[in-house]
Enzyme design. Sequence first.
Site, PDB file in Angstrom:
ATOM      1  N   ASP A  19       1.092  -1.863  -0.018  1.00  0.00           N
ATOM      2  CA  ASP A  19       0.158   0.327  -0.253  1.00  0.00           C
ATOM      3  C   ASP A  19       1.185   0.933   0.106  1.00  0.00           C
ATOM      4  OD1 ASP A  19       1.459  -0.161   2.398  1.00  0.00           O
ATOM      5  OD2 ASP A  19      -0.751  -0.346   3.796  1.00  0.00           O
TER       6      ASP A  19
ATOM      7  N   GLU B 207      -0.667  -8.806  -1.491  1.00  0.00           N
ATOM      8  CA  GLU B 207      -0.970  -8.752  -0.869  1.00  0.00           C
ATOM      9  C   GLU B 207      -2.767  -7.407  -1.466  1.00  0.00           C
ATOM     10  OE1 GLU B 207       1.280  -7.390   3.508  1.00  0.00           O
ATOM     11  OE2 GLU B 207      -0.234  -5.758   2.707  1.00  0.00           O
TER      12      GLU B 207
ATOM     13  N   GLU C 128      -3.002   5.177   2.907  1.00  0.00           N
ATOM     14  CA  GLU C 128      -2.285   3.626   2.136  1.00  0.00           C
ATOM     15  C   GLU C 128      -3.731   3.486   1.562  1.00  0.00           C
ATOM     16  OE1 GLU C 128      -1.073   5.000   4.991  1.00  0.00           O
ATOM     17  OE2 GLU C 128       1.295   4.760   5.076  1.00  0.00           O
TER      18      GLU C 128
ATOM     19  N   HIS D 125       4.596   5.566  13.779  1.00  0.00           N
ATOM     20  CA  HIS D 125       5.460   5.606  12.517  1.00  0.00           C
ATOM     21  C   HIS D 125       4.469   5.907  10.728  1.00  0.00           C
ATOM     22  CE1 HIS D 125       4.875   1.823  10.083  1.00  0.00           C
ATOM     23  NE2 HIS D 125       5.125   2.760   8.821  1.00  0.00           N
TER      24      HIS D 125
ATOM     25  N   ARG E 197       1.112   8.130   9.640  1.00  0.00           N
ATOM     26  CA  ARG E 197       1.110   9.819   9.139  1.00  0.00           C
ATOM     27  C   ARG E 197      -0.118   9.934   9.318  1.00  0.00           C
ATOM     28  NH1 ARG E 197       4.018  12.185   4.014  1.00  0.00           N
ATOM     29  NH2 ARG E 197       5.460  10.514   4.253  1.00  0.00           N
TER      30      ARG E 197
ATOM     31  N   HIS F 177      11.883   5.370  13.994  1.00  0.00           N
ATOM     32  CA  HIS F 177      11.789   5.235  12.347  1.00  0.00           C
ATOM     33  C   HIS F 177      12.304   6.430  11.939  1.00  0.00           C
ATOM     34  CE1 HIS F 177       9.112   6.005   8.433  1.00  0.00           C
ATOM     35  NE2 HIS F 177       9.132   4.616   8.548  1.00  0.00           N
TER      36      HIS F 177
END
Length: 368
Positions: free
Chosen positions: A94, A116, A130, A207, A209, A240
Amino acid sequence: MKVALVFGTRPEAIKMAPIVKELEKRNIEPLVIVTAQHREMLDQKLEVFNITPQYDLDIMQHDQDLFYVTTAVLNEIKPVLLKEKPDILLVQGDTTTTFAASLAAYYFKIPVGHVEAGLRTWNKMNPYPEEINRQLTSRIAEFHFAPTGWARNNLLAEGIHPEKIFVTGNTVIDALLVIVDPNYHFTEAPLNKIDFVSHRVLLLTSHRRENFGEPMAQIFSACRHLVEHNNDVELVYPVHPNPNVQKKANEILSGVPRVHLIEPMEYRPFVQLMNKAYLILTDSGGVQEEAPSLGKPVLVLRKTTERPEAIEAGTGKLVGTDKETIITVAQKLLSDRQAYLDMATKTNPYGDGKSARRIVDIILEKVR
Ligand code: UD1
Ligand code: UDP
């Protein structure tokens, strides 16, 4: 047959590596194109799986935005696809690399295989971007490799033809089973100094967004509280490298006793750390899938998840990003042994370690 695989970030590399290895085993030379949307975190994974890309688009910039990543992938991959003309192009998951590489393949009328496929929250803003990367990739792909029956049903509901969908399991389990090593010993501080017998380790990864800013502040404050109120608890957080994450983590967690902020880890030691941890708190997709195989309860630090199978199986709990809720749920698992065991003894819904074999079988049968 020419099978191209395009990936660019840490999780894509881990999940594509088993397919690269399986193609090599069948004497089909994989055409590996890395965008390097991630640089150091990608290189770590290429090394551990011993993969040398034929093309490295090397696009990463410090604090890059979504416009940049999308256009850089499109522009840089164009001459490669024009020259190589693969019979199929595989993308995974994604990320913006996934979507932009799919779009580039479509512009050249190259069939796309989506590894996936079918994960959904149906919430455009969570996970952002994503969810939309996944939906757009599904519109483009010709072959949909769904990890579970739930993912398959999502694709069917969107009108994808049943003959184009294949339930394969998730290749992350293939990678995990190759890498897991109960005899591994940490060689570097601080991990080699932690007594995993007398102390309980909370492993944190965060991590996303949509968690930048206040949600991450709440997550980090909750973790700090849990360490400060439990003398036998240590927190390990491989931070991250995204600058938005680094800044907040340092503000809230730096310098706190029994809190270890460390660099992103190589895959082998990270898997060992998951294996030795008492409890995992994460907003990562991949970690949600791996932890049940190691018998570790997971608290998912998100409002939604496109991976409900682990929650339904009872190995994970969707706790969100509210400080008090995280503290309450984690403290229960620290204090109530039975509640802990109820989560730690379930089976993994995501795969059996043979997903790459199934995917390559399907490619060999269907792509001519
Ligand atoms: C990306 C993916 C996300 C995935 C995550 C896995 C998108 C939009 N986001 O998020 O879906 O879950 O990877 O980790 O595709 N950086 C480095 N070194 C690295 C990697 C990143 O310094 O090896 C820093 C750079 O400053 C970079 C920033 O992190 O600009 C952001 O990287 P980016 O790939 O855009 O987003 P992630 O937050 O990593
Ligand atoms: N991982 C790793 N080192 C770390 C943290 C995570 O190797 O320090 C691995 C983890 O085992 C999993 C993958 O990275 O396979 C998850 O990547 P990430 O959380 O970055 O992305 P997501 O899965 O959320 O897209």
